[in-house]
Design a protein around this motif. Structure first.
Motif, PDB file in Angstrom:
ATOM      1  N   GLN A 216       0.824  -1.202   0.000  1.00 39.95           N
ATOM      2  CA  GLN A 216       0.000   0.000   0.000  1.00 39.95           C
ATOM      3  C   GLN A 216       0.859   1.253   0.000  1.00 39.95           C
ATOM      4  O   GLN A 216       2.021   1.224   0.407  1.00 39.95           O
ATOM      5  CB  GLN A 216      -0.950   0.008   1.209  1.00 39.95           C
ATOM      6  CG  GLN A 216      -2.073  -1.021   1.100  1.00 39.95           C
ATOM      7  CD  GLN A 216      -3.147  -0.822   2.147  1.00 39.95           C
ATOM      8  OE1 GLN A 216      -2.886  -0.324   3.245  1.00 39.95           O
ATOM      9  NE2 GLN A 216      -4.372  -1.207   1.825  1.00 39.95           N
TER      10      GLN A 216
ATOM     11  N   LEU B 155       0.766   5.605   0.743  1.00 40.59           N
ATOM     12  CA  LEU B 155       0.123   6.801   1.276  1.00 40.59           C
ATOM     13  C   LEU B 155       0.822   8.008   0.648  1.00 40.59           C
ATOM     14  O   LEU B 155       1.910   8.390   1.071  1.00 40.59           O
ATOM     15  CB  LEU B 155       0.254   6.852   2.805  1.00 40.59           C
ATOM     16  CG  LEU B 155      -0.243   8.125   3.498  1.00 40.59           C
ATOM     17  CD1 LEU B 155      -1.739   8.342   3.262  1.00 40.59           C
ATOM     18  CD2 LEU B 155       0.067   8.072   4.987  1.00 40.59           C
TER      19      LEU B 155
ATOM     20  N   SER C 125       4.054  11.415   8.534  1.00 47.55           N
ATOM     21  CA  SER C 125       3.027  10.389   8.323  1.00 47.55           C
ATOM     22  C   SER C 125       3.484   9.040   8.853  1.00 47.55           C
ATOM     23  O   SER C 125       2.703   8.297   9.461  1.00 47.55           O
ATOM     24  CB  SER C 125       2.687  10.292   6.832  1.00 47.55           C
ATOM     25  OG  SER C 125       2.185  11.515   6.336  1.00 47.55           O
ATOM     26  N   ALA C 126       4.759   8.704   8.624  1.00 47.20           N
ATOM     27  CA  ALA C 126       5.288   7.433   9.117  1.00 47.20           C
ATOM     28  C   ALA C 126       5.296   7.395  10.636  1.00 47.20           C
ATOM     29  O   ALA C 126       5.026   6.350  11.241  1.00 47.20           O
ATOM     30  CB  ALA C 126       6.697   7.219   8.560  1.00 47.20           C
TER      31      ALA C 126
ATOM     32  N   LEU D 214       1.732   6.753  11.662  1.00 52.17           N
ATOM     33  CA  LEU D 214       1.390   5.357  11.390  1.00 52.17           C
ATOM     34  C   LEU D 214       1.999   4.419  12.427  1.00 52.17           C
ATOM     35  O   LEU D 214       1.332   3.492  12.916  1.00 52.17           O
ATOM     36  CB  LEU D 214       1.879   4.965   9.996  1.00 52.17           C
ATOM     37  CG  LEU D 214       1.023   5.405   8.817  1.00 52.17           C
ATOM     38  CD1 LEU D 214       1.827   5.350   7.523  1.00 52.17           C
ATOM     39  CD2 LEU D 214      -0.219   4.516   8.705  1.00 52.17           C
TER      40      LEU D 214
ATOM     41  N   LEU E  27       8.110   0.055   6.784  1.00 51.33           N
ATOM     42  CA  LEU E  27       7.666   1.271   6.119  1.00 51.33           C
ATOM     43  C   LEU E  27       8.878   1.954   5.497  1.00 51.33           C
ATOM     44  O   LEU E  27       9.962   1.963   6.089  1.00 51.33           O
ATOM     45  CB  LEU E  27       7.012   2.250   7.109  1.00 51.33           C
ATOM     46  CG  LEU E  27       5.683   1.866   7.751  1.00 51.33           C
ATOM     47  CD1 LEU E  27       5.283   2.937   8.772  1.00 51.33           C
ATOM     48  CD2 LEU E  27       4.587   1.697   6.709  1.00 51.33           C
TER      49      LEU E  27
ATOM     50  N   ARG F 192       0.021  -3.794   4.275  1.00 52.61           N
ATOM     51  CA  ARG F 192      -1.345  -3.494   4.732  1.00 52.61           C
ATOM     52  C   ARG F 192      -1.459  -3.599   6.241  1.00 52.61           C
ATOM     53  O   ARG F 192      -2.310  -2.951   6.853  1.00 52.61           O
ATOM     54  CB  ARG F 192      -2.335  -4.464   4.082  1.00 52.61           C
ATOM     55  CG  ARG F 192      -2.567  -4.237   2.611  1.00 52.61           C
ATOM     56  CD  ARG F 192      -3.704  -5.120   2.085  1.00 52.61           C
ATOM     57  NE  ARG F 192      -3.918  -4.878   0.668  1.00 52.61           N
ATOM     58  CZ  ARG F 192      -3.267  -5.502  -0.313  1.00 52.61           C
ATOM     59  NH1 ARG F 192      -2.362  -6.434   0.006  1.00 52.61           N
ATOM     60  NH2 ARG F 192      -3.506  -5.221  -1.570  1.00 52.61           N
TER      61      ARG F 192
ATOM     62  N   LEU G 296      -0.083   0.145   7.183  1.00 48.27           N
ATOM     63  CA  LEU G 296      -0.845   1.228   6.564  1.00 48.27           C
ATOM     64  C   LEU G 296      -2.342   1.038   6.756  1.00 48.27           C
ATOM     65  O   LEU G 296      -3.111   2.013   6.734  1.00 48.27           O
ATOM     66  CB  LEU G 296      -0.502   1.324   5.077  1.00 48.27           C
ATOM     67  CG  LEU G 296       0.849   1.992   4.789  1.00 48.27           C
ATOM     68  CD1 LEU G 296       1.401   1.567   3.447  1.00 48.27           C
ATOM     69  CD2 LEU G 296       0.729   3.499   4.852  1.00 48.27           C
TER      70      LEU G 296
END
Length: 414
Positions: free
Chosen positions: A112, A114, A125-126, A129, A263, A284, A287
């Motif tokens: 996935q 982002l 963002s990481a 997450l 990631l 998945r 994310l």
């Protein structure tokens, strides 16, 4: 051999540069200290200033221009998309979004994607997450998640990111800082092992530290981080914003160690030097913790960004740029190695990326950068004493040698 300047000015009656420099000095915030060169055009490995003088680009936008300036495939993709639709926001789907995500996931061997805009957004963002995963999957108590990072890191300049920087210039005057980070020495796996607790969500690391001076960690360090993360139920997050997308000779710098991250943060070259494009890619299982409304970006994954990003992915899928980086990078490092003891104390890096450590007591990195600019080669210092070299991966062997000849002449005083 003493090389003549790579190019000569067009000899206008008076230089146009001072007026542009004055306007920038008076009306822009002083968050950078650029060389006094004013670029007006660029193509391939070359940039041309407002007076018509051409320069070889040995920085490539800190790896944002891996494919050179105005690569035809990327300009064509952008131009075609500009005539169709540039922004829908994520309130609606568009016909470039799905293909971009699918092909980027396939290229990186992930599931996935982002999409975001800047590299710092991808890292932020990481972090979100990893924390969300820690609470939802690992069972870390609310608001207690920690992330282990490396000293001398550079992951961006947002308030949260500079909270775990060890660079006093990046931090001074910007507190209070965000808690939840444990800093360990880069390259010290034992320190990482000691820092991991039951509350640890992730280990965040640059496979090669760019801003620190293109520092490659000791062999086995990254593999040991992967083992520790597996043993302790922790995510491994690789910041490949500068090192990824063929810069080091493989698609991702972690590939050199045969290591996979949970990631990856990607950016810079993902936008091809055309516009900001970044992404977090992974499985998945990580994310998938995000739900609608929990994270977003008006411009992240916009049609124009996806069109350019998709063209970048397809260029990388051929393997041509990874090969060029390996082959030209070997030549780059061989030639730079000849300068050790002649104004250079050490050369570091991988692929078409090098940190040239200048001999203590000699000229500073800024002084050498200015001398090179006067001779028609543009690069930039980092950490005062290091030249950071990152030519476009499209550079020819002849262009590379011309630039290296000039660098050798300047460093040796020829």
């Amino acid at each position: 051999m003493t090389s003549a300047p790579l190019s000569s000015p067009a000899a206008p009656e008076a230089s146009r540069a001072p007026e542009f420099l004055r306007l920038a000095e008076e009306h822009s915030a002083h968050n950078y200290h650029p060389l006094p060169v004013v670029i007006a055009e660029a193509e391939g490995s070359w940039m041309t200033d407002v007076d018509g003088r051409r320069y070889l680009d040995f920085l490539a936008g800190y790896s944002a221009l891996n494919f050179g300036h105005r690569h035809p495939a990327l300009i064509a993709a952008a131009t075609e998309q500009l005539h169709r639709v540039t922004l829908t926001s994520r309130a609606f789907q568009h016909d470039r979004f799905g293909p971009f995500c699918a092909e980027l996931a396939a290229l990186t061997g992930t599931e996935q994607v982002l999409p975001m805009n800047s590299g710092a957004e991808a890292v932020e963002s990481a972090i979100k997450l990893a924390r969300k995963w820690a609470y939802q999957v690992k069972g870390v108590p609310t608001d207690q998640a920690e992330i282990v990072v490396a000293g001398s890191n550079f992951h961006g300049r947002t308030t949260t990111i500079v909270s775990f920087s060890t660079d006093s210039t990046a931090r001074a005057g910007f507190g209070p800082f965000t808690p939840g980070f444990a800093i360990t020495p880069y390259g010290d796996a034992a320190a990482v092992e000691a820092a991991i607790t039951e509350r640890t969500a992730a280990v965040l690391v640059e496979p090669v530290q760019g801003e620190a001076g293109v520092v490659v960690p000791p062999a086995g360090y990254l593999r040991r981080l992967r083992e520790l993360c597996d043993e302790r139920g922790v995510l491994l997050v690789a910041d490949e914003i500068q090192s990824g997308l063929a810069r080091t000779g493989d698609l991702l710098a972690l590939d050199h160690e045969g290591v996979r991250a949970d990631l990856y943060t990607l950016g810079k070259a993902l936008g091809g030097g055309v516009l900001p494009v970044s992404a977090v890619v992974g499985g998945r299982d990580v994310l998938g913790v995000l739900r609608p409304g929990e994270h977003g970006s008006t411009f992240g994954g916009n049609p124009l960004a996806c069109a350019v990003g998709l063209a970048v992915v397809r260029l990388l899928a051929t393997g041509e740029f990874q090969r060029r980086s390996r082959e030209l990078g070997a030549h780059l490092h061989a030639r730079l190695g000849e300068l050790v003891g002649r104004g250079v104390s050490e050369v570091r890096g991988r692929g078409l990326w090098a940190g040239v450590e200048l001999t203590p007591g000699g000229p500073t990195g800024r002084e050498i950068s200015e001398r090179l600019a006067a001779r028609g080669v543009l690069c930039k210092e980092t950490q005062d004493s290091t030249l950071r070299l990152a030519p476009p991966l499209t550079i020819s062997r002849d262009e590379l040698d011309r630039g290296l000849d000039t660098i050798a002449d300047v460093l040796t005083g020829s």
